[in-house]
Design a protein around this motif. Sequence first.
Motif, mmCIF file in Angstrom:
data_model
loop_
_atom_site.group_PDB
_atom_site.id
_atom_site.type_symbol
_atom_site.label_atom_id
_atom_site.label_comp_id
_atom_site.label_asym_id
_atom_site.label_seq_id
_atom_site.Cartn_x
_atom_site.Cartn_y
_atom_site.Cartn_z
ATOM 1 N N ARG A 1 0.855 -1.176 0.000
ATOM 2 C CA ARG A 1 0.000 0.000 0.000
ATOM 3 C C ARG A 1 0.890 1.225 0.000
ATOM 4 N N VAL A 2 0.627 2.131 -0.941
ATOM 5 C CA VAL A 2 1.372 3.379 -0.999
ATOM 6 C C VAL A 2 0.941 4.262 0.170
ATOM 7 N N THR A 3 1.926 4.851 0.851
ATOM 8 C CA THR A 3 1.681 5.757 1.971
ATOM 9 C C THR A 3 2.351 7.095 1.667
ATOM 10 N N PRO A 4 2.077 8.129 2.447
ATOM 11 C CA PRO A 4 2.739 9.420 2.201
ATOM 12 C C PRO A 4 4.270 9.362 2.291
ATOM 13 N N THR A 5 4.800 8.388 3.033
ATOM 14 C CA THR A 5 6.257 8.304 3.188
ATOM 15 C C THR A 5 6.893 7.171 2.386
ATOM 16 N N GLY A 6 6.098 6.400 1.677
ATOM 17 C CA GLY A 6 6.662 5.295 0.901
ATOM 18 C C GLY A 6 5.676 4.181 0.658
ATOM 19 N N LEU A 7 5.951 3.025 1.283
ATOM 20 C CA LEU A 7 5.168 1.827 1.009
ATOM 21 C C LEU A 7 5.073 0.976 2.263
ATOM 22 N N GLU A 8 3.935 0.330 2.470
ATOM 23 C CA GLU A 8 3.779 -0.695 3.504
ATOM 24 C C GLU A 8 3.575 -2.013 2.777
ATOM 25 N N VAL A 9 4.318 -3.043 3.177
ATOM 26 C CA VAL A 9 4.273 -4.341 2.507
ATOM 27 C C VAL A 9 3.964 -5.433 3.524
ATOM 28 N N ARG A 10 2.908 -6.226 3.240
ATOM 29 C CA ARG A 10 2.599 -7.407 4.060
ATOM 30 C C ARG A 10 3.429 -8.566 3.531
ATOM 31 N N VAL A 11 4.190 -9.183 4.420
ATOM 32 C CA VAL A 11 5.137 -10.242 4.053
ATOM 33 C C VAL A 11 4.781 -11.532 4.786
ATOM 34 N N ARG A 12 4.835 -12.627 4.067
ATOM 35 C CA ARG A 12 4.762 -13.954 4.696
ATOM 36 C C ARG A 12 6.171 -14.511 4.693
ATOM 37 N N ALA A 13 6.734 -14.670 5.874
ATOM 38 C CA ALA A 13 8.122 -15.088 6.026
ATOM 39 C C ALA A 13 8.263 -16.600 5.999
ATOM 40 N N THR A 14 9.310 -17.066 5.324
ATOM 41 C CA THR A 14 9.686 -18.475 5.364
ATOM 42 C C THR A 14 11.149 -18.541 5.785
#
Length: 116
Positions: free
Chosen positions: A7-20
Amino acid sequence: MSSPPWRVTPTGLEVRVRATPRGGRDALDGIEIRDDGASVLKVRVRAAPEDGAANAAIRDVLRRALGLPASAVALATGATARIKLFRIAGDGPVLAARLDALTHGPPKGAPSKDGA
């Protein structure tokens, strides 16, 4: 179609990550649509989930993929969870376009357009 895991935010990006963690290699592994309909960016790392090593490795995979300094990528939530939220500082639309290109390129092993 589901929305992307960023999701684009005013300061950059938020990313949902599924970690392996302990995944055998350090790499982006594409996008996954979860049972609840939410999408996540799959990130595989060799590091074990001990003392923050896997989180640091995921941060490194993200920053290298996007060509950013380490200071531009920060873990926001999910330090001990499989699903994490990372905040990435920079030009949000440009970063989103880069992630889109990295995750929606030609499938691995697909023949080229000239049949080779």
